[in-house]
Scaffold this motif. Structure first.
Motif, PDB file in Angstrom:
ATOM      1  N   GLY A  79      19.926  11.375 -16.115  1.00 13.96           N
ATOM      2  CA  GLY A  79      19.198  12.353 -16.906  1.00 13.96           C
ATOM      3  C   GLY A  79      19.944  13.668 -16.891  1.00 13.96           C
ATOM      4  N   LYS A  80      19.600  14.520 -17.831  1.00 15.66           N
ATOM      5  CA  LYS A  80      20.288  15.800 -17.920  1.00 15.66           C
ATOM      6  C   LYS A  80      19.961  16.659 -16.707  1.00 15.66           C
ATOM      7  N   SER A 138      16.359  17.822 -15.488  1.00 13.08           N
ATOM      8  CA  SER A 138      15.349  16.926 -16.041  1.00 13.08           C
ATOM      9  C   SER A 138      14.334  16.474 -14.995  1.00 13.08           C
ATOM     10  N   LYS A 198      15.207  14.988 -11.776  1.00 14.66           N
ATOM     11  CA  LYS A 198      15.622  13.851 -10.948  1.00 14.66           C
ATOM     12  C   LYS A 198      15.432  14.132  -9.459  1.00 14.66           C
ATOM     13  N   GLY A 237      14.070  12.236 -19.065  1.00 14.37           N
ATOM     14  CA  GLY A 237      14.363  13.273 -20.021  1.00 14.37           C
ATOM     15  C   GLY A 237      13.163  14.178 -20.118  1.00 14.37           C
ATOM     16  N   ASP A 238      13.396  15.452 -19.761  1.00  6.12           N
ATOM     17  CA  ASP A 238      12.316  16.417 -19.866  1.00  6.12           C
ATOM     18  C   ASP A 238      11.080  15.985 -19.069  1.00  6.12           C
TER      19      ASP A 238
END
Ligand SMILES: Nc1ncnc2c1ncn2[C@@H]1O[C@H](COP(=O)(O)OP(=O)(O)OP(=O)(O)O)[C@@H](O)[C@H]1O
Ligand SMILES: [Mg+2]
Lengths: 419, 227
Positions: free
Chosen positions: B42-43, B46, B48, B220-221
């Protein structure tokens, strides 16, 4: 979790900050050492000062007080039984200072299990003749062996042997103050005049120095028979019976008992010297207060250093907690740090306290008023060592408790995320 | 399945309140079974790491349910959670985290001291074995602060394995490693899942690494995007 592993972790933390740890331990060492030597020194002084008076003072003294009769004739009269009476200016009759049946009383006292020893005494008011001047003086007729045995008489004799009072006829031990005024030396003959006006020549065989100059100026000592001769009395005449008890604390009760039994005045040591007890008590309180303050201050030292250590070791605490150490384990680690500082610092402190006491004990202390004392007094009572040790443990434990509690509450997520 | 499920997350949500409410995780649900090798991608930002702190029981401030080895995490005391973590979860942080006061070997052994199941000799033997697997047995007696970043990370991996946990969670375990050492770590993890039936959950930015794992969970988000 094994204790061994807790101590291994706390040991590593201490080694990582060994300078601060050492400073904290040295703080404890100093406060313990000073606590012990301060209290030992203070108590030594107390005992010395009290000893000046208490060792020499009989626990119970029997005598005839010159007082107006407690029962006046009018109170015995049947006619005035229901009346009040007011008598003014009551004077004592010429009661004698002599104790009746003194030998029997002494005999009875000697057989009393609570009594350590009995010493008879005769006091005679005299004038020391010094050219045209007469100095006031008191000659105490004593039994030198008994005075030495029960009232440390020999500690206060300079330049002679108290037993010579019995061996040399018409001999005197002059008070140091009086001797100085008269410029008397051992072997000199001094003249004294009794209150009856009779003159006696006495040979000086030594000097008496009590440490209290008011006493040394006035008091002198002679044998019982010499003093009885000065008074013009027979050799049964005794004016005081001094009793030394096995237990000093029983003195007031025993004094009251004798007063009734022998129909005589009796004074106990506590009544005679109340002010000394108070003085010692106050001195002890002050030195305990100072000592305890030292220990508490060193506790704050540990507290500070542990707090610092915790701030520095936040990461370590966070990792320990992340890998499964509970708050209580972290708490144990930090308390064991503070306790080891307390135990090591305290142990060395006890040793140093003892060494410091020995050092003070060896410092010469030449007091002209205390011939028996040559160095500073120290009391080596085990109680100071145990109080210091217990107090060191308690303060270090408390000083460690609060920082340890803080450490146990560290949230690992905040620390780990903060990187 | 049933018994084989090691970790179960049921609609886990978390939000921070400073100064406005930000939802970092939204209704995240998934489960991992024994022997599974999963990665989370994930970005940046996000959520994690946040998810991993919750799954590792260090962060208890969330809504939803979390079961580890069938044990409900909610309502457990701090002490019970610590034991759970110690026994069943190995953790490798995003940034290597060792105790600088100890040698590499002692660092690996520390969680074992807490668990107190093996003798010190056995622990030392095991720790040395793990270090050897990771190619750093020569560094066993060096102090932690003397190691390079990649070496530290490998020591941390050895530490995560010492108590023979059911699941090992890693936050960027290969972030400081070159591709050769990253491969070594990947293979060690793979062996752990295959030979010892351990569960692995690895947060990573390294897409090569992620694609080699058997399952990819993408965030994501704050939401689970796709599997
Ligand atoms: N204590 C906090 N207070 C407020 N916001 C926070 C806090 N901790 C994390 N956040 C926010 O939560 C979001 C998720 O953070 P997290 O560390 O989980 O990201 P990540 O996915 O691990 O990113 P990266 O890949 O960079 O490590 C971020 O936007 C971050 O700013
Ligand atoms: Mg992260």
């Amino acid at each position: 979790m094994k204790v061994k592993h807790i101590t291994e972790i706390s040991g590593a933390l201490m080694r990582a900050r060994w300078k601060q740890t050492l400073v904290a331990a040295v703080g404890v060492t100093f406060s313990i050492a000073f606590f012990i030597s301060l209290l030992g020194f203070m108590e030594g002084l107390n005992q010395l000062l009290d000893g000046i008076v208490l060792n020499r003072t009989p626990h119970v003294r029997l005598y005839n007080d010159i007082l107006p009769s407690k029962v006046q004739p009018i109170e015995l009269s049947e006619d005035f039984k229901d009346h009040y009476n007011f008598i003014q200016s009551v004077k004592p009759t010429n009661t004698r200072k002599e104790i009746y049946n003194a030998p029997q009383i002494i005999d009875k006292l000697s057989n009393d299990g609570r009594v350590l020893g009995v010493a008879p005494k005769v006091t005679a008011q005299v004038f020391y003749n010094l050219g045209n001047i007469d100095l006031n003086g008191i000659i105490n007729g004593i039994n030198p062996e008994k005075e030495a045995a029960y009232f440390s008489f020999n500690d206060y004799i300079l330049g002679g042997n108290s037993l010579d009072l019995n061996n040399v006829s018409n001999s005197i031990i002059l008070g140091q103050g009086a001797a100085n005024t008269m410029r008397a030396k051992v072997g000199d003959i001094v003249t004294v005049t009794s209150t009856e006006g009779e003159q006696f020549s006495l040979k000086v065989i030594g000097f008496f120095q009590s440490g209290i100059s008011e006493i040394d100026k006035v008091q002198s000592f002679a044998s019982l028979s010499t003093t009885q001769k000065i008074l013009g009395e027979n050799n049964n005449y005794i004016s005081d019976i001094q009793v030394k008890l096995k237990d000093l604390n029983q003195a007031p009760a025993i004094a009251r008992e004798y007063e009734h039994f022998f129909k005589i005045d009796a004074e106990d040591i506590q009544t005679a010297n109340a002010q000394f007890e108070t003085g010692s008590g106050v001195r002890s309180i002050i030195s305990y207060a100072v000592g305890v303050t030292l220990l508490i201050v060193s506790g704050f030292g540990i507290y500070n250093i542990l707090n610092m250590l915790i701030y520095e070791k936040m990461d370590t605490i966070a990792i320990l907690k992340a890998t499964g150490f509970a708050g209580i384990d972290v708490k144990k680690i930090f308390i064991s740090i503070s306790l080891s500082i307390g135990i090591v610092g305290g142990f060395v402190g006890v040793l140093f306290g003892f060494l410091l006491s020995i050092t003070i004990d060896a410092i010469p202390f030449d007091s002209p008023t205390m011939p028996a004392v040559t160095t500073y007094p120290i009391d080596y009572g085990i109680q100071y060592y145990s109080i210091a040790a217990i107090f060191a443990l308690v303060t270090t434990f408390l000083a460690g408790w609060f920082p340890a509690k803080k450490a146990s509450k560290v949230d690992p997520v905040i620390i780990i995320r903060g990187k | 399945m049933g018994k084989n499920i090691i970790l179960e997350a049921k609609s886990i949500s978390k939000s921070f309140l400073n100064p406005v409410k930000v939802d970092v995780l939204k209704e995240v649900s998934f489960s991992l079974s024994r022997g599974e090798y999963a990665s989370i991608i994930g970005k940046s930002g996000s959520g994690k790491s946040t998810l991993l702190y919750i799954l590792s029981t260090m962060d208890t401030d969330f809504t939803g349910e979390l079961l580890i080895d069938g044990i409900r995490v909610r309502g457990k005391s701090e002490k019970e959670l610590a034991s759970l973590r110690n026994e069943k979860i190995g953790f490798v942080f995003q940034f290597h985290y060792l105790l600088n006061e100890f040698t590499a070997l002692k660092n690996v052994m520390l969680p074992g001291f807490k668990l107190d199941k093996l003798s010190e000799e056995e622990l030392e033997h095991n720790a040395y074995g793990f270090l050897k697997d990771l190619g750093i047995e020569k560094l066993a007696h060096k102090m932690a602060y003397q190691l390079s970043g990649g070496e530290k990370q490998r020591v941390a991996i050895a530490r995560a394995m010492i108590n023979d946990p059911l699941i090992i969670m890693c936050d960027e375990p290969t972030g400081n490693l070159d591709s050769k050492n990253a491969d070594i770590v990947f293979n060690i993890f793979k062996e752990l899942t295959e030979a010892y039936n351990k569960t692995l959950l690895v947060v990573t930015h390294d897409m090569d690494f992620a694609h080699k794992t058997s399952r990819i969970i993408e965030l994501g988000d704050g939401r689970l995007l796709k599997e």
